[in-house]
Design a protein around this motif. Structure first.
Motif, mmCIF file in Angstrom:
data_model
loop_
_atom_site.group_PDB
_atom_site.id
_atom_site.type_symbol
_atom_site.label_atom_id
_atom_site.label_comp_id
_atom_site.label_asym_id
_atom_site.label_seq_id
_atom_site.Cartn_x
_atom_site.Cartn_y
_atom_site.Cartn_z
ATOM 1 N N CYS A 1 1.114 -1.238 -0.102
ATOM 2 C CA CYS A 1 0.126 -0.103 0.088
ATOM 3 C C CYS A 1 0.878 1.239 -0.136
ATOM 4 C CB CYS A 1 -0.818 0.152 1.280
ATOM 5 S SG CYS A 1 -2.200 -1.169 1.050
ATOM 6 N N GLN A 2 1.938 1.226 0.808
ATOM 7 C CA GLN A 2 2.622 2.291 0.979
ATOM 8 C C GLN A 2 3.654 2.763 -0.534
ATOM 9 O OE1 GLN A 2 5.965 1.770 3.659
ATOM 10 N NE2 GLN A 2 6.702 3.856 3.538
ATOM 11 N N VAL A 3 3.815 1.590 -0.903
ATOM 12 C CA VAL A 3 4.463 1.733 -2.476
ATOM 13 C C VAL A 3 3.393 2.516 -3.598
ATOM 14 C CG1 VAL A 3 5.657 0.682 -4.634
ATOM 15 C CG2 VAL A 3 5.871 -0.079 -2.206
ATOM 16 N N CYS A 4 2.101 1.821 -3.270
ATOM 17 C CA CYS A 4 1.196 2.143 -4.190
ATOM 18 C C CYS A 4 0.882 3.616 -4.361
ATOM 19 C CB CYS A 4 -0.223 1.746 -3.973
ATOM 20 S SG CYS A 4 -0.496 -0.003 -4.538
ATOM 21 N N SER A 5 0.865 4.154 -2.850
ATOM 22 C CA SER A 5 0.558 5.749 -2.752
ATOM 23 C C SER A 5 1.768 6.521 -3.129
ATOM 24 C CB SER A 5 0.353 5.858 -1.222
ATOM 25 O OG SER A 5 1.256 5.363 -0.459
ATOM 26 N N LEU B 1 -4.691 0.400 8.810
ATOM 27 C CA LEU B 1 -4.093 1.641 8.866
ATOM 28 C C LEU B 1 -3.274 1.979 7.709
ATOM 29 C CD1 LEU B 1 -3.392 1.848 12.744
ATOM 30 C CD2 LEU B 1 -5.073 3.029 11.330
ATOM 31 N N ALA B 2 -2.744 0.837 7.190
ATOM 32 C CA ALA B 2 -1.650 0.912 6.154
ATOM 33 C C ALA B 2 -2.693 1.585 4.893
ATOM 34 C CB ALA B 2 -0.887 -0.117 5.801
ATOM 35 N N VAL B 3 -3.604 0.805 4.621
ATOM 36 C CA VAL B 3 -4.422 1.321 3.726
ATOM 37 C C VAL B 3 -5.034 2.666 3.739
ATOM 38 C CG1 VAL B 3 -6.677 0.744 2.339
ATOM 39 C CG2 VAL B 3 -5.143 -1.241 3.188
ATOM 40 N N LEU B 4 -5.413 3.065 4.915
ATOM 41 C CA LEU B 4 -5.755 4.363 5.074
ATOM 42 C C LEU B 4 -4.882 5.224 4.958
ATOM 43 C CD1 LEU B 4 -8.423 3.826 8.046
ATOM 44 C CD2 LEU B 4 -8.869 4.025 5.851
ATOM 45 N N LYS B 5 -3.652 5.091 5.402
ATOM 46 C CA LYS B 5 -2.504 6.257 5.267
ATOM 47 C C LYS B 5 -2.346 6.093 3.605
ATOM 48 C CE LYS B 5 2.271 6.514 6.550
ATOM 49 N NZ LYS B 5 3.478 5.832 7.218
ATOM 50 N N ALA B 6 -2.182 5.287 3.140
ATOM 51 C CA ALA B 6 -2.013 5.222 1.602
ATOM 52 C C ALA B 6 -3.061 6.051 0.885
ATOM 53 C CB ALA B 6 -1.967 3.898 0.956
ATOM 54 N N TRP B 7 -4.127 5.966 1.502
ATOM 55 C CA TRP B 7 -5.348 6.686 0.514
ATOM 56 C C TRP B 7 -5.071 8.219 1.103
ATOM 57 C CZ3 TRP B 7 -8.646 6.226 -3.087
ATOM 58 C CH2 TRP B 7 -9.024 4.880 -3.625
ATOM 59 N N ALA B 8 -4.678 8.408 2.281
ATOM 60 C CA ALA B 8 -4.492 9.624 2.748
ATOM 61 C C ALA B 8 -3.494 10.333 1.757
ATOM 62 C CB ALA B 8 -3.965 9.682 4.397
ATOM 63 N N GLU B 9 -2.264 9.849 1.841
ATOM 64 C CA GLU B 9 -1.029 10.319 0.827
ATOM 65 C C GLU B 9 -1.682 10.618 -0.559
ATOM 66 O OE1 GLU B 9 3.312 9.345 -0.502
ATOM 67 O OE2 GLU B 9 2.328 7.889 0.977
ATOM 68 N N TYR C 1 -4.686 11.184 -1.443
ATOM 69 C CA TYR C 1 -5.732 12.428 -1.476
ATOM 70 C C TYR C 1 -4.798 13.802 -1.045
ATOM 71 C CZ TYR C 1 -9.668 15.409 0.169
ATOM 72 O OH TYR C 1 -10.500 16.592 0.352
ATOM 73 N N ILE C 2 -3.867 13.796 -0.472
ATOM 74 C CA ILE C 2 -3.158 15.100 -0.263
ATOM 75 C C ILE C 2 -2.359 15.490 -1.366
ATOM 76 C CG2 ILE C 2 -1.069 16.111 1.388
ATOM 77 C CD1 ILE C 2 -1.850 13.821 3.538
ATOM 78 N N ILE C 3 -1.967 14.655 -1.934
ATOM 79 C CA ILE C 3 -1.072 14.819 -3.416
ATOM 80 C C ILE C 3 -2.143 15.379 -4.273
ATOM 81 C CG2 ILE C 3 0.095 13.881 -5.370
ATOM 82 C CD1 ILE C 3 1.860 14.390 -3.094
ATOM 83 N N ALA C 4 -3.337 14.730 -4.355
ATOM 84 C CA ALA C 4 -4.328 15.212 -5.532
ATOM 85 C C ALA C 4 -4.886 16.525 -5.186
ATOM 86 C CB ALA C 4 -5.702 14.246 -5.409
ATOM 87 N N VAL C 5 -5.030 17.206 -3.847
ATOM 88 C CA VAL C 5 -5.599 18.137 -3.570
ATOM 89 C C VAL C 5 -4.449 19.231 -3.789
ATOM 90 C CG1 VAL C 5 -6.109 19.635 -1.536
ATOM 91 C CG2 VAL C 5 -7.019 17.479 -1.776
ATOM 92 N N GLU C 6 -3.216 18.858 -3.499
ATOM 93 C CA GLU C 6 -2.132 19.730 -3.882
ATOM 94 C C GLU C 6 -1.834 20.116 -5.189
ATOM 95 O OE1 GLU C 6 1.752 18.321 -2.085
ATOM 96 O OE2 GLU C 6 0.921 18.704 -0.017
#
Length: 2046
Positions: free
Chosen positions: A1345-1349, A1398-1406, A1408-1413
């Motif tokens: 998940c970390q690599v995906c994000s 949590l890994a999945v949620l963290k990956a999605w968070a990353e 989303y943050i990039i998308a917004v930026e």
């Protein structure tokens, strides 16, 4: 020594030396000669050859020592091989004569030996040239051997080996004679001779065919005989001989043409194995011709023969190689297992024999399967072993199902197969353990049926088999954690179902215990609920034990075993069951002594047996509890543990009477009970059983001196009590070797069994010392003694002194009164206990007690010091020193030393002298105080004498060892003795025979200690130091040549020390060559020394070491061990190969460290080489995994290396240099790849810039950059990430992550707008996909998940369709986790699913943050419907696209994110709120696993927080529609869950409340985190947290919350201040400042809002009555801690002073503005200062007018301070960024409404005037030195004041005058840039609308401007800058014309026109003019064209009055006619720059 360095011996120098020096001199000369001969030209050698030969031969007669004779012989050989050979026959004759000599005196012996050695060397070097003399020579040598003593026989054997080597096949005539001689030596009484004979025979078998054909049987028998009474070295040598000969017999099935003339007996594999088997089973007593007693079955094979044969098996298979083993594995396996089958009852007639036999079989299997086969072949082997288990199982089933009970029980078949099964199961376990997760496909393959076969034998009638099967399951669970829970369930289920079968109850309880023991090796754990099931089952078993007497013993044992194993799960699990365990513990013992009495009278031997076993089990469970759950041992728990202890001790005291009553069947249970109780008491603090100390002590004394103990097991009792360093002088068996596993049994002596699992089933769940092998507890009868010894130490230290004295005397008496062998045993136990007691006292700083205690203690120790058992002497020497340490009295210590001296002087026997000499050393070791110089001198004197006692090598060894201890402990005090000691060591090294290896080892330790004592002094250049240094190097050289491996290891560590202290003097190439040769030595300690040394060398000079190794490999063809293929893969490759084969943990660690150091210092320079190494290791496994991408390049390169394969044993036809490396090696290779990338980051920038890299590569093809290898990096990451091994998958994903992060931003030069990683998106997708399958473990999925994000966030892929592939993987995992913690797999602990969620949620968070930026940065002002080509390329349309992708899941995500944050908030609450936490846990964690879950929350909360904050701000805190997401969390949500569909019926909160809750959640988490930053908080988390706060304050609603709640704002500011103070990172400080700015904005908005509403409310009222809003109210006071403004000021001052310390008046020491030299800040520093200034300028707006007055001075001081400190002159007149910021801030402050507000107006005006004065003062020189400030910056500041404040500030005459002066002065400065800037500033002042301000300036400065311009006019400008000055000046004048009134305008125009016209050129001049003049002409013309029409009347007047001007103008207009037509019309539209702001002035100012 320098004199020794010549070709001929310098006889003059030689004759002047003393005896010892002569020997040194000769040795040094010979060493030098050896190198010189090879380097000298042939002719020079021939010239001096005659003299040289004479000199060398004359040395033969000077009785040379062993090293010297070896070198002498070598040199003779080299000399003849280089020079002429005609005199060689004379030399040979001379040697033969010396050998024939009848002189038998000891003094003549060295000469004879030297002659023998010389012959060997000559024949080895010259070989077939001497073929006609060799028969005579060999005959002569063999004849001499008959009368030779052991040294002679030793040298003759080695010499014959050399002769055979040199002559090769030509020596055939003598083969039989040599064979005959060697046969007799192979069974010689001297071990060294045996070794030498084995080497000789090994050489012989190369050519002597009869050895492996006709005489094969006799060679084998001979070797078996040789093993009898052998030592370790003999076993190594002889097993090598036997194994090689047998292997040869099999290989040479197809004899060559030369051989075929002789008839050769063909030998089959079966016969060879039969031969070895015979040796293993019957020893050396021959085959069928066995003697009578053999047939009767009374004699047993001696252990050393069996161990020797075991090693021969391993050599045999290793010689044949891995491929052979693969083909013949089945036959080999069945033969090896048959060695312990019942068909050979001899081998297993007693349990002891069986255990030892099994050990040997296990060793053979481990060494061959584990050492030779690659992973693929190992998996096949596992299948074969499994088949064998099934076969054996069927036999047992057939017997067990036989109805007839009588035949069943007596059947031998069951016992027949038990040992075979144990070996097979243990090897299967070890095999699967080492294969790790790579074995998964095999276990899934139902046809192999591995699990079924293991589980099926768990009910075997034999307990050993049941335990082995359980252990095998343990190994499977550790290898494959995903099988742990299913196996546990399966065993628990069988245990419940089969409760009535005794075998099943014990078998499955063992299995469950073993599996529980595996949990600590599996980080993912097991579900928490299993503990409860096991506890219930255990209780059930214990309660039902009474119901059925047939099962009671088994059920009791099983119940306690389960509880004991459960304890290993640690406090988190055990705490829930502790009460029940303590209750069971209480019930198992009688309550009072009375009950115990009645119990004794009841029952029979069976009930007692069950009772004792039950109580022993309970003790064991509590012991397990104490050792594994230390955290739960609170006072209260200890109080509950204590009551049964007195009773347990009572029972201990009455055991003997119980035994008498109920017979000997209780013997074993009672011993076990004792042992368990002792073990528990050792763990508990002695205070807990104070009342029972005396009783326990009596029992211990009785145990230690019991009459029925038959065996003296010193080997396991004493080593822990001796000092580790002393053990080296004992038998080498105690040292670590590769064969330790089987050699141990020889250590213990014949009567004692080695450890084995069946002796203590409870050890099955304990973590074993060796890591992966089976626990090996000793038999209870031995382990009870060792526990008693340990406990005695503790108890004896805590009883009263009288009691202590009584016990010691009693023990002393017991020794005196016992006789013979028993006396030795008792003495052993007593001395061990005493040592244990003294050691405990010394460590706990206790006291021995009164003086009378010393006598018995001393008597005990002295008795032991004279014991014949060396181990006991060793322990006694240690106790002797401890005694002195504990008594701690100088006189007593001196007395002890005196006793030793006297004994040593008087005693003549070896034992006493050895013991007391060691005692002296020990005394020094513990009491440096004894080192007063006379003591030291007498000690050293005595030891000198002893160490020269050549009659006894033992005494020499012990004395020298003791000397090394004294040197070590004396340290600097020893300096006086260094020289004599060193010469003694060298003398002994040169003279002690090589057969006494142990003396050499002690000499090595002394030399090492001396080198350490000299230390860095060795670098000195004085004569004395250089002599010492030469001697040290000489000593090392002697030791390097020693045949003994431990001495070589000593030499290497001495050289390592020398290299550390005096690196210039150690010859690195020699040292490295020595290391490379021994890299694959068969001796573990030598390999360890080699690697320890290498590890040190590469830290300093890795590149040199690597080069030397490769050079050496290229030069020498034969010397290097075949295993280390340095020639092809370099030292690094050889180390990797070694890492793959090595099993020793310490060695592996050293290899990794060495490789890491080499990588750090060399990877960047040898990039391709390192990457190829890693790639080869990773790709070598590609055929085995699912990956099949083989590089064609690779294939071609591989074909070159044909001359020596990496491993001689595995000649696969692969093109890879690595055959099937193990997964651990591949993981290391993947980690290396990551390290290489990190190394390149700190190197050249071209590593991450493809265009630059390609360009530099073109320039020089040797350049090599990482970016050019990107394809390989991706491929390696891909291969690793898709492997079967989970560890490798994790490493591969980590590598992929590193690659993505480092390379994402590198553009692709060939396709602009794209990046280089884009072409690899298919590989990345393919590498990630397998990690999302359902059976993947959570840790791998989490990593993926970390690599995906990271991949999505990197922006590599801009096309949405391509992104969807990876995005889809994240979507799938999101759907999987939506169900919350219940839905995930039940294979692992609940915390594992928390980790995954949590890994999945963290990956999605990353993502989303990039998308917004991206969305923010690409947001265009007008959304165009069509996307232009350009914006597509920049990915701007994907920026929205990415946001759209995430948008679909945002509803779900936001809910899950909020839930996770809420969990995190709950988990971070302090422990006192524990009671308020929800009972069932949070959304994603369960209450029981909250401790483990915390870690996962810690690693992911920050990004989730940031994402949530962004989401809340995008929704603007508008609460979403309650039914917006249909997919609610499936579990009932806790009432705290913020109204997300709360089903608890609580009142539904209003949207405002929900918002407030969310706001406080985010704010609370952030503040909690930031205000107590842990040292391990990552930068990532802090930044994410600050960004979250920024996002939060980006929208109005949260700002209003912060603005309205001042305390909240202040708290936030204080927290941020703390962050800035504790974190140096500029990015974090900038982010903090941004939040501060937002807080101030919020406060401003709040103040404005209040003012606005007040004005609206009180619209009609009087203005004066309006209350004051803003800080400082109407008093202007700011209270620290209560004031937002004050907090902000503190924070800004902190930032500013940290960057510009000069701003702090305390630092500069003066309150005033003290000018220092201005400085330019770093980029980060400038940013921080600018940000702080922005905040400062915003502050007045937050204050009331009075408040603003109090802060204004500070703000102005800081702003002007920054201006002053950073006003540096920059090229081109730029302003530095900080100056620009301070000017901006000044402008903001000056134009503040507060300056105009009536309440603050006057105060502000005063302060601003002062500020202006300060700025003006900056110009004035301070202390007479002129500051280098930038005038432009200061003038600009002055201008800002003039233009931005109200006029009354700057128009007071004194200030105005100074300002004007500054402008005047600046206009005079020659610097053109300054002039241009000044004109521009003046222009802005002149145009200022208020005449009061601008008049004086115009008035004072215009005249000088006009003068300037006229001056330029006369001079004509030369360059562009002057042109610019002129243009700016004209602009000023033009502006003035525009401003002036009508009547004065004409005068101005009249000034202006002549200047302009003078620059016009006529046509001719225009053609030849410079570009500057042309530009000037155009400019003048253009301006004239503008002025003409505007002021036509004036214009005409001037023209009329000056015809010359007019003519010139007209000419220019004509010349430019075409242009004019264009220009004129436009001139109407151009506005005069000053027009729009000009106001016609009424006053005349000229």
């Amino acid at each position: 020594m320098e004199l020794a360095h010549s070709l001929l011996l310098n006889e003059e120098a030689y004759n002047q030396l003393g005896e010892v020096q002569k020997a040194e001199f000769i040795f040094d000369w010979l060493r030098y000669l050896e190198k010189l001969l090879l380097a000298t030209s042939r002719n020079d050698v021939k010239e001096k050859q005659k003299t040289l030969v004479e000199q060398l031969l004359s040395l033969l007669n000077s009785s040379p020592g062993p090293p010297t004779r070896k070198l002498l012989a070598k040199n003779l050989g080299v000399l003849y091989s280089i020079g002429d050979t005609f005199s060689v026959y004379e030399t040979i004759d001379k040697c033969n004569d010396l050998i024939r000599s009848k002189d038998d005196s000891p003094s003549y012996l060295p000469t004879k030996l030297a002659a023998v050695v010389c012959l060997g060397s000559l024949y080895k070097k010259l070989g077939r040239m001497l073929v006609n003399t060799f028969t005579g020579t060999v005959g002569n040598i063999l004849k001499a051997m008959k009368s030779a003593e052991s040294q002679g026989r030793y040298e003759i054997m080695l010499s014959l080996q050399n002769i055979l080597n040199g002559l090769g096949a030509a020596a055939t005539p003598c083969h039989r004679d040599v064979y005959k001689a060697a046969k007799s030596c192979l069974t010689d009484r001297s071990m060294a001779v045996r070794c030498a004979a084995a080497k000789c025979l090994l050489e012989l078998q190369k050519e002597a065919i009869f050895m492996w054909s006709t005489d094969l049987d006799s060679v084998a028998t001979l070797c078996f005989k040789s093993f009898e009474g052998s030592n370790y070295d003999v076993r190594i040598s002889v097993s090598k001989l036997l194994g090689t000969v047998l292997a040869k017999a099999i290989i040479s099935k197809h004899p060559g043409a030369a051989v075929s003339r002789q008839s050769i007996r063909r030998v089959s594999l079966e016969e060879v194995l039969e031969l070895l088997g015979t040796g293993f089973l019957r020893g050396s007593s021959g085959f069928l011709r066995a003697s009578g007693d053999m047939l009767k079955g009374t004699s047993s094979v001696s252990r050393d023969v069996r161990v020797g044969v075991t090693q021969a098996y391993v050599v045999f298979v290793s010689t044949l190689g891995g491929t052979w083993l693969e083909k013949n594995f089945a036959a080999f396996l069945s033969h090896i297992l048959s060695l312990v089958s019942q068909s050979h009852p001899k081998a297993t007639q007693t349990q002891t024999d069986a255990v030892c036999g099994r050990r040997c079989v296990s060793f053979i299997l481990r060494a061959t399967i584990g050492g030779l086969l690659g992973e693929k072949a190992q998996i096949a082997a596992a299948k074969d072993i499994c088949q064998a288990i099934w076969k054996l199982k069927k036999v047992v089933d057939a017997v067990m199902n036989d109805g007839n009970v009588e035949t069943r029980v007596g059947s031998t078949d069951v016992t027949a197969s038990q040992h075979m099964l144990v070996c097979a199961l243990q090897e299967l376990g070890n095999l699967l353990y080492s294969l790790g997760t790579t074995v998964a496909p095999l276990l899934q393959d139902s046809s192999a049926g591995i699990l079924d076969s293991v589980i099926s034998v768990i009910q075997h009638p034999s307990i050993s088999v049941r335990l082995a099967a359980a252990w095998c399951l343990h190994c499977i669970a550790v290898a494959l954690p995903s099988y742990l829970t299913p196996l546990l369930d399966r065993c628990l289920e069988r245990l419940t179902v089969l409760k009535s079968s005794p075998e099943a109850v014990t078998g499955f309880s063992f299995a469950v215990a073993a599996l529980l023991g595996a949990v600590k090796h599996c980080p993912l754990g097991i579900p928490h609920g299993k503990g409860k099931i096991i506890m219930t089952l255990a209780e059930d078993l214990l309660c039902s034990a009474v119901q059925n007497s047939r099962l009671s013993a088994q059920r009791t044992q099983a119940g306690w075993l389960l509880i004991a194993a459960l304890m290993t799960l640690g406090p988190a699990v055990v705490s829930h069951h502790l009460a029940r365990v303590l209750l069971l513990w209480k019930c198992v013992f009688p309550v009072s002594p009375k009950d115990l009495e009645t119990e004794k009278s009841r029952g029979d031997s069976f009930t007692w047996q069950v009772t004792l076993e039950g109580r022993a089990g309970a003790l064991c469970a509590i012991k397990s509890f104490v050792s594994h759950c230390g955290d739960l041992l609170t006072e209260e728990v200890i109080q509950r543990l204590l009551p049964p202890l007195p009773c347990a001790v009572d029972l201990l005291t009455q055991l003997s009477s119980v035994l008498k009553t109920y017979g000997s069947t209780l013997k074993t249970p009672s011993v076990v009970y004792r042992q368990r109780l002792y073990e528990l008491l050792i763990l508990l603090p002695p205070e807990t059983y104070e009342g029972n100390l005396c009783a326990v002590l009596k029992e211990l004394a009785a145990d230690l001196t019991a009459s029925d103990i038959q065996v003296a097991a010193s080997a396991f009792l004493l080593p822990p009590l001796c000092h580790q360093d002393d053990l080296v002088i004992l038998s080498p068996l105690l040292q670590e070797t590769d064969h330790r596993f089987i050699e141990e049994q020889l250590l213990l002596g014949n009567g004692i069994a080695c450890g084995s699992l069946e002796y203590d089933p409870y050890s099955i769940y304990e973590k074993d010392v060796e890591g992966d092998s089976v626990p090996k507890p000793l038999p209870p009868i031995l382990s009870v003694i060792s526990s008693a010894v340990k406990l005695f130490g503790v108890v004896c230290a805590h009883v009263g002194e009288a009691q202590r004295l009584f016990i010691l005397e009693q023990l002393l008496d017991t020794i005196k009164h016992s006789k013979g062998a028993r006396q030795q045993i008792v003495q052993l136990h007593v001395v061990s206990s005493l040592s244990s007691f003294l050691k405990y006292l010394a460590v706990s700083k206790g006291n021995l007690g009164p003086e009378e205690m010393r006598r018995p203690a001393l008597a005990l120790v002295m008795g032991a010091l004279e014991s014949p058992n060396p181990l006991l002497r060793c322990a006694a020497a240690e106790a002797w020193a401890r005694l002195a340490q504990v008594v701690d009295d100088g006189a007593f210590t001196a007395a002890l030393a005196q006793v030793s001296f006297d004994k040593l002087k008087s005693a003549r026997d070896v034992v006493t002298r050895a013991g007391y000499s060691l005692a002296l050393g020990s005394l020094h070791r513990y009491l440096g105080g004894i080192s007063s110089s006379q003591h030291l001198n007498s000690c050293v004197g005595i030891l000198y004498t002893l160490s020269q006692d050549t009659t006894s090598p033992d005494v020499q060894t012990w004395a020298l060892h003791s000397l090394s201890l004294i040197i070590d402990s004396a340290g600097p005090l020893y300096h006086m003795q260094v020289e004599p000691t060193l010469s003694l060591i060298i003398m002994l090294l040169l003279n002690v025979p090589p057969t006494h290896a142990e003396v050499h080892q002690s000499l090595g330790r002394c030399l090492n200690a001396l080198i350490t004592t000299l230390g860095p002094e060795l670098q000195g250049n004085s004569t004395s130091i250089s002599t010492l240094r030469t001697s040290c190097l000489l000593g090392c050289a002697v030791m390097q040549d020693n045949p003994d491996c431990l001495v070589q290891a000593q030499a290497i560590s001495c050289l390592q020390q020398l290299h550390m202290f005096a690196p210039r003097h150690v010859n690195l190439s020699n040292l490295v060559s020595c290391l490379c040769v021994n890299l694959c030595s068969p001796y573990l300690l030598l390999r360890r020394a080699v690697l320890a040394c290498l590890r040190q060398l590469v830290q300093r000079e890795a590149a040199e070491v690597s080069e030397h190794a490769v050079m050496l490999a290229k030069d020498s063809r034969e010397e290097l061990t075949p295993d280390a293929n340095i020639r092809e893969v370099g030292l690094e490759g050889a180390l990797l190969t070694l890492l793959d084969k090595e099993t020793d943990q310490k060695l592996c660690h050293d290899i990794k460290e060495t490789l890491n150091h080499m990588l750090t210092s060399m990877a960047v320079d040898k990039l391709s080489f390192w990457l190829k190494l890693c790639k080869d290791v990773l790709a070598a496994s590609a055929d085995f995994t699912t990956v099949t991408c083989v590089d064609t390049m690779q294939e071609e390169e591989g074909d070159k290396g044909d001359d020596a394969s990496v491993l001689t044993t595995r000649n696969d036809d692969k093109s890879y240099p690595y055959t099937n490396p193990r997964w651990a090696t591949r993981v290391f290779a993947a980690e290396c790849v990551c390290r290489i990338i990190n190394q390149c980051e700190n190197a050249h920038s071209a590593h991450f810039d493809i265009a630059l890299a390609q360009e530099m590569k073109k320039r020089d093809s040797r350049n090599d950059f990482l970016v050019l290898h990107l394809a390989d990096l991706i491929r390696m990451a891909f291969m690793a990430a898709t492997d079967h091994s989970d560890q490798l998958r994790l490493s591969g994903l980590e590598t992929l992550l590193v690659v993505i992060r480092r390379f994402a931003a590198i553009p692709e030069p060939e396709f602009p707008g794209h990046v280089i990683l884009e072409q690899y998106q298919a590989n990345v997708g393919a590498a990630l996909r397998p990690a999302f399958t359902s059976e993947t473990p959570p840790d791998v999925t989490a990593k993926a998940c970390q690599v995906c994000s990271a991949w999505i966030a990197s922006g590599v892929v801009s096309d949405l369709n391509d992104l969807r592939r990876v995005h889809q993987l994240l979507v799938s995992s999101l759907t999987k986790i939506q169900a919350g913690k219940e839905a995930l797999s039940h294979l692992y602990n609940e915390s594992a699913s928390t980790m995954e969620i949590l890994a999945v949620l963290k990956a999605w968070a990353e993502v989303y943050i990039i998308a917004v930026e991206r969305h923010k940065s690409h947001r265009q002002p007008l959304k165009t419907t069509t996307c232009s080509e350009e914006s597509v390329r920049n990915g701007s349309y994907s920026s929205d696209g990415l946001l759209d992708l995430v948008h679909t899941d945002l509803g779900t995500l936001s809910r899950l994110w909020l839930a996770a944050l809420q969990d995190f908030a709950l988990l971070t609450l302090p422990s006192e709120f524990a009671s308020q936490l929800p009972v069932e846990g949070g959304a994603f964690y369960t209450a029981e696993t909250s401790e483990n879950a915390k870690l996962h929350y810690y690693s992911s909360w920050a990004l989730i927080l940031h994402a949530t904050a962004l989401w809340l701000t995008t929704t603007g805190f508008v609460v979403a529609d309650p039914d917006e997401g249909a997919s609610h969390l499936s579990r009932p949500v806790t009432p705290t869950s913020m109204c997300q569909g709360s089903s608890s019926g609580a009142t539904v909160k209003s949207p405002e409340d929900v918002c407030t809750d969310r706001f406080h959640l985010i704010l609370g988490i952030s503040v909690e985190f930031l205000c107590s930053l842990r040292s391990d908080a990552t930068m990532e988390s802090i930044t994410a947290c600050l960004h979250a706060l920024q996002a939060l304050l980006d929208v109005p609603w949260p700002r209003s919350k912060i603005g309205s709640d001042q305390d909240l704002g202040i708290e936030l500011l204080n927290v941020l201040h703390r962050v800035i103070l504790t974190r140096e990172s500029p990015s974090i400080q900038l982010a903090s400042l941004e939040v501060v700015r937002q807080i101030i904005c919020a406060a401003q908005e709040h103040v404005k809002e209040k003012r606005r509403s007040a004005e609206v409310d009180d619209g009609a009222a009087e203005k004066e009555t309006l209350p004051e809003f803003g800080e400082g109210k109407d008093t202007g006071g700011l209270v620290p801690g209560k004031s937002l403004v004050f907090a902000t000021l503190e924070l800004c001052v902190c930032i500013l002073v940290r960057q510009l310390p000069e701003l702090n008046p305390k630092l500069t020491g003066s309150p005033g503005v003290k000018a220092t030299k201005p400085q330019v800040l770093s980029e980060d520093g400038s940013r921080l200062v600018s940000a702080a200034l922005v905040i400062l300028s915003e502050l007045p707006a937050v204050c009331s007018p009075e408040g603003s007055i109090s802060i204004l001075p500070t703000i102005l001081y800081l702003t002007i301070g920054v201006l002053r400190e950073t006003a540096v002159k920059l090229p081109g007149g730029q302003l530095s960024s900080t100056v620009a910021a301070s000017l901006q801030a000044l402008k903001g402050i000056l134009s503040s409404p507060m300056a105009r507000a009536e309440k603050s107006h006057t105060a502000w005006t005063d302060l601003l005037r002062s500020a202006l004065t300060t700025i003006l003062d900056c110009w004035d020189p301070v202390d007479g030195t002129h500051q280098e400030l930038d005038e432009i910056s200061l003038l600009t500041a002055v201008t800002v004041f003039i233009l931005s404040t109200s006029p009354e500030v700057t128009t007071i005459p004194c200030l105005q005058k100074r300002c004007i002066e500054k402008f005047k002065a600046t206009l005079e400065i020659k610097d053109p840039v300054v002039q241009i800037k000044t004109y521009q500033l003046l222009l802005s002042i002149f145009q200022y609308p208020n005449p009061a301000v601008s008049y004086p300036y115009i008035y004072s400065l215009v005249s000088s401007i006009v003068e300037k311009l006229q001056e330029i006019d006369k001079r004509k400008p030369e360059d562009t800058t002057e042109l610019q000055i002129f243009q700016e000046g004209i602009k000023v004048l033009e502006a003035l014309v525009a401003i002036a009134e009508e009547q004065h305008r004409s005068q101005l125009v009249a000034c202006l026109l002549p200047i302009l016209i003078s620059f016009l050129l006529d046509d001719n001049a225009l053609g030849s003019a410079t570009s500057v003049m042309k530009n000037l002409h155009d400019f003048a013309l253009q301006n004239l064209m503008q002025i003409g029409p505007q002021y036509s009347s004036v214009f005409k007047n001037v023209m009329a009055s000056s015809p010359a001007l007019k003519a010139r103008l007209e000419a220019a207009i004509r010349g430019n006619q075409e242009n004019v037509q264009v220009k004129i019309p436009t001139s109407k539209h151009t506005k005069n720059p000053g027009k729009n702001v000009s106001i016609q002035l009424k006053t005349n100012f000229l």
